[in-house]
Structures are given as C-alpha cells and as structure tokens.
Design an enzyme around this catalytic site. Structure first.
Site, short mmCIF file in Angstrom:
data_model
loop_
_atom_site.label_atom_id
_atom_site.label_comp_id
_atom_site.label_asym_id
_atom_site.label_seq_id
_atom_site.Cartn_x
_atom_site.Cartn_y
_atom_site.Cartn_z
N TYR A 32 25.79 49.30 49.75
CA TYR A 32 25.43 50.43 48.90
C TYR A 32 26.57 50.65 47.90
O TYR A 32 27.14 51.72 47.77
CB TYR A 32 25.15 51.69 49.74
CG TYR A 32 24.10 52.57 49.09
CD1 TYR A 32 22.77 52.17 49.01
CD2 TYR A 32 24.44 53.79 48.53
CE1 TYR A 32 21.81 52.95 48.40
CE2 TYR A 32 23.48 54.59 47.92
CZ TYR A 32 22.18 54.16 47.86
OH TYR A 32 21.24 54.95 47.25
N LEU A 33 26.87 49.57 47.22
CA LEU A 33 28.11 49.49 46.43
C LEU A 33 28.11 50.45 45.24
O LEU A 33 27.09 50.68 44.60
CB LEU A 33 28.32 48.05 45.93
CG LEU A 33 28.36 46.97 47.02
CD1 LEU A 33 28.63 45.61 46.38
CD2 LEU A 33 29.41 47.28 48.08
N HIS A 37 33.85 50.49 45.23
CA HIS A 37 33.87 49.12 45.74
C HIS A 37 34.18 48.11 44.62
O HIS A 37 34.95 47.17 44.82
CB HIS A 37 32.51 48.75 46.34
CG HIS A 37 32.07 49.62 47.48
ND1 HIS A 37 31.05 50.55 47.37
CD2 HIS A 37 32.49 49.70 48.77
CE1 HIS A 37 30.85 51.14 48.53
NE2 HIS A 37 31.72 50.67 49.40
P1 AMP Z 1 32.64 51.40 52.87
O1 AMP Z 1 31.56 50.56 52.26
O2 AMP Z 1 32.44 52.87 52.71
O3 AMP Z 1 33.00 50.97 54.26
O4 AMP Z 1 33.96 51.11 52.01
C1 AMP Z 1 34.40 49.79 51.81
C2 AMP Z 1 35.73 49.86 51.12
O5 AMP Z 1 35.60 50.55 49.88
C3 AMP Z 1 36.80 50.62 51.93
O6 AMP Z 1 38.06 49.97 51.78
C4 AMP Z 1 36.81 51.97 51.26
O7 AMP Z 1 38.03 52.66 51.38
C5 AMP Z 1 36.55 51.58 49.82
N1 AMP Z 1 36.03 52.73 49.08
C6 AMP Z 1 34.95 53.49 49.36
N2 AMP Z 1 34.83 54.51 48.48
C7 AMP Z 1 35.89 54.41 47.64
C8 AMP Z 1 36.36 55.17 46.53
N3 AMP Z 1 35.73 56.25 46.10
N4 AMP Z 1 37.49 54.76 45.91
C9 AMP Z 1 38.17 53.66 46.33
N5 AMP Z 1 37.79 52.90 47.37
C10 AMP Z 1 36.67 53.27 48.02
#
Ligand code: AMP
Length: 297
Positions: A32-33, A37
């Site tokens: 759900y990028l 991401h």
């Molecule tokens: P997730 O898909 O939520 O597990 O996140 C995957 C990666 O994206 C993790 O390293 C998160 O910390 C990073 N991430 C998610 N949201 C953000 C954001 N708003 N800013 C920076 N990195 C993010």
C-alpha cells in the site's frame, strides 16, 4: 522489473549478485505504498547497483485483535509505483515462503527494548518485526537496508540487530515524510474519517512544540503532560507521549547531551497512529532535531 514470489528464486538471484559484487539496497514494506516508501526507494537507488523491495504483510507482527485481515492492500498499484521508481526486484512472498514448516531460523530477542513504548501496547509486535527482518537479512544479505524514522522504535531495534548479528548490513534511517499539514504519511491513514484526519494534525503540532522548547537542562515531564492534555482536547487518546534515550529507550527526566527520541502513539478513533522526532543535544548543549519532510519543504 523482476517479480519474485519464491524465496529460493530470490536467494539464487542474490547469490549471483553477490558473486558479481553488486551492491544490493533493500527496502522492506507491507505494501500500500505511498511517498514515505518511495522516498526509501529513491535513497536506495542513489547508492546501490540493485534495489529490492519486499511487499509482505507480516502476520507475526500483528496481535490477535489487530488489523491483519483488514490491513490495506493494493498490489497492482504497488507494482506500478515500484516500476515507476526504478525498482529492480519486487519480492512478494506468501506466508509459507517466509515461515516454512521446516523452520531453522533462530530468533533475535531484545526483551528490554521490545517491551517498551509501542511494545507495551502491542505485545509481541517487535518480536514479529525482528523475526521477519532476520529472515529477510539471511535471505537477501543486502549491503544496505532503508527504513523510515517514522517507525522510530522499529528502526532502532533493526539497527541494533544488524550491529549485533549482521555487521555487513548498514541500516539507513530516512526522514519521516509528511502531509502538507504535518501528519506523517501512513498506510493506516486511509482508515481516518474526515474529522479524525483533521484532529490527527495535533500529533505533529505537539511534537514540534516540545522540540522547539527543549534546550539542555529542560525538565521533560511538564512538557509531555501538557502534550497529552492537548491531544485529549482534540478527541485523541494518547497511549504514551515519551522522551527517551535512543540506546535503552528509558524515560529521561532532564535533558543533557545525548541522542533522544520524542515519541507518541495515539488512538484517533479506532486507528492507532505513531509519530516521533529524533533529537540530538551536543556536548555544548546545542539541540538539533529531524522534523521530517513536508511537500512544501
Ligand atoms: P510499512 O509498509 O508501514 O511497514 O513501512 C515500510 C517502511 O516504510 C518502514 O521502514 C517505515 O518506517 C517506512 N515508512 C512508512 N511511512 C513512512 C513515512 N511517512 N516516512 C518515511 N518512512 C516511512
């Protein structure tokens, strides 16, 4: 772009890349990028020969009453985004690929760190995170792994695991990407109603207000208490609002030179939102902090 959903295929490709001495940048995600991401992908592109993105909603990091089943998913849109941002390999395993029955992977545990902050409200969550990251690191052996500071405790734990068990892997922190009004981007923001979305802005306002007021020798408790009160006035229900050291995640009463995390988890209706600022106070008492990035700078 290569699409791989089988662990042994990915392992073979990574073996070839290692033989050719290609640098691998790895971006683990649950899909759900969004821009948060893609910023990690852009960073990975800058310093590596090959960028691998994993899309895997990891069941072991969800508690029994959490949102595993309804976690938002849109694989077609994710694949388009990966293509657009020049990802070389997208790895989308199913659960059996990552957790096979003849499981030989030994776990990494940091009970003192995983029980604090978010771990207190999501028992077992960080063991699940460490479990899957350990498996990804063994499988891919990336040179660099890119993670968002938005998930501050997660980043610190994975960085520690790499330092202790995967010295060749550099875990690179990337700034939190925010909306125009400061709300940190999160796949879970789609759950918010229009009113909740407005209220949620207060989370970043409170972090920013405290960060602006801290200098060396500041008592943190009154600032944290006031933030909690202000959030409640906006119909938000903070689980914690904390100022901790980055090493042990222990509460810090009074600032002094060191590396800190100002962090919070807040229920906004039935949606749990987290946010934080990484702060440093130098030996001469100068405070600096990373407030992340908004589209308008
Ligand atoms: P997730 O898909 O939520 O597990 O996140 C995957 C990666 O994206 C993790 O390293 C998160 O910390 C990073 N991430 C998610 N949201 C953000 C954001 N708003 N800013 C920076 N990195 C993010």
């Amino acid at each position: 772009m290569n699409y791989i959903n089988n662990s042994s295929d990915l392992r073979s490709v990574c073996n070839l890349l290692h033989e050719k001495d290609k640098k691998i940048g790895f971006v683990p995600t649950m899909g759900y990028l969004h821009r948060g991401h893609t910023t990690l992908i852009e960073e990975a592109k800058k310093s590596n020969d090959v960028v691998i993105v994993s899309i895997f909603v990891n069941p072991t990091q969800f508690g029994p009453n959490e949102d595993l089943d309804k976690y938002p998913r849109d694989i077609q849109s994710d694949l388009h985004m990966c293509e657009e941002f020049g990802v070389d390999i997208v790895f989308c395993p199913n659960v059996d690929q990552m957790y096979p029955q003849d499981d030989l992977v030994a776990g990494v545990y940091y009970p003192e760190l995983t029980a604090k902050l978010c771990g207190k409200y999501r028992p077992g969550h960080f063991n699940g995170v460490l479990n899957i990251m350990n498996r990804f690191f063994i499988l891919i052996e990336p040179d660099r792994c890119y993670m968002g500071k938005k998930d501050g405790q997660q980043f610190l734990l994975v960085q520690k695991m790499a330092e202790d068990h995967f010295q060749k892997i550099q875990v690179i922190p990337c700034p939190t990407i925010r909306e125009y009004d400061g709300l940190a981007l999160s796949s879970r923001n789609v759950y918010l109603s229009a009113q909740e979305r407005k209220d949620a802005v207060q989370i970043n306002i409170e972090l920013e207000t405290i960060a602006q007021q801290l200098t060396s020798d500041t008592e943190t408790e009154p600032l944290l208490k006031r933030a909690i009160t202000n959030l409640k006035l906006k119909n938000l229900e903070p689980q914690y609002f904390e100022f901790v050291d980055q090493d042990k995640l222990n509460h810090v009463d009074k600032t002094q030179p060191g590396h800190y995390l100002l962090c919070t988890a807040v229920m906004c209706g039935s949606t749990r939102l987290i946010d934080n600022y990484f702060l440093d106070i130098s030996s001469d008492g100068i405070l600096s902090f990373d407030k992340g990035k908004r589209p308008n700078g």
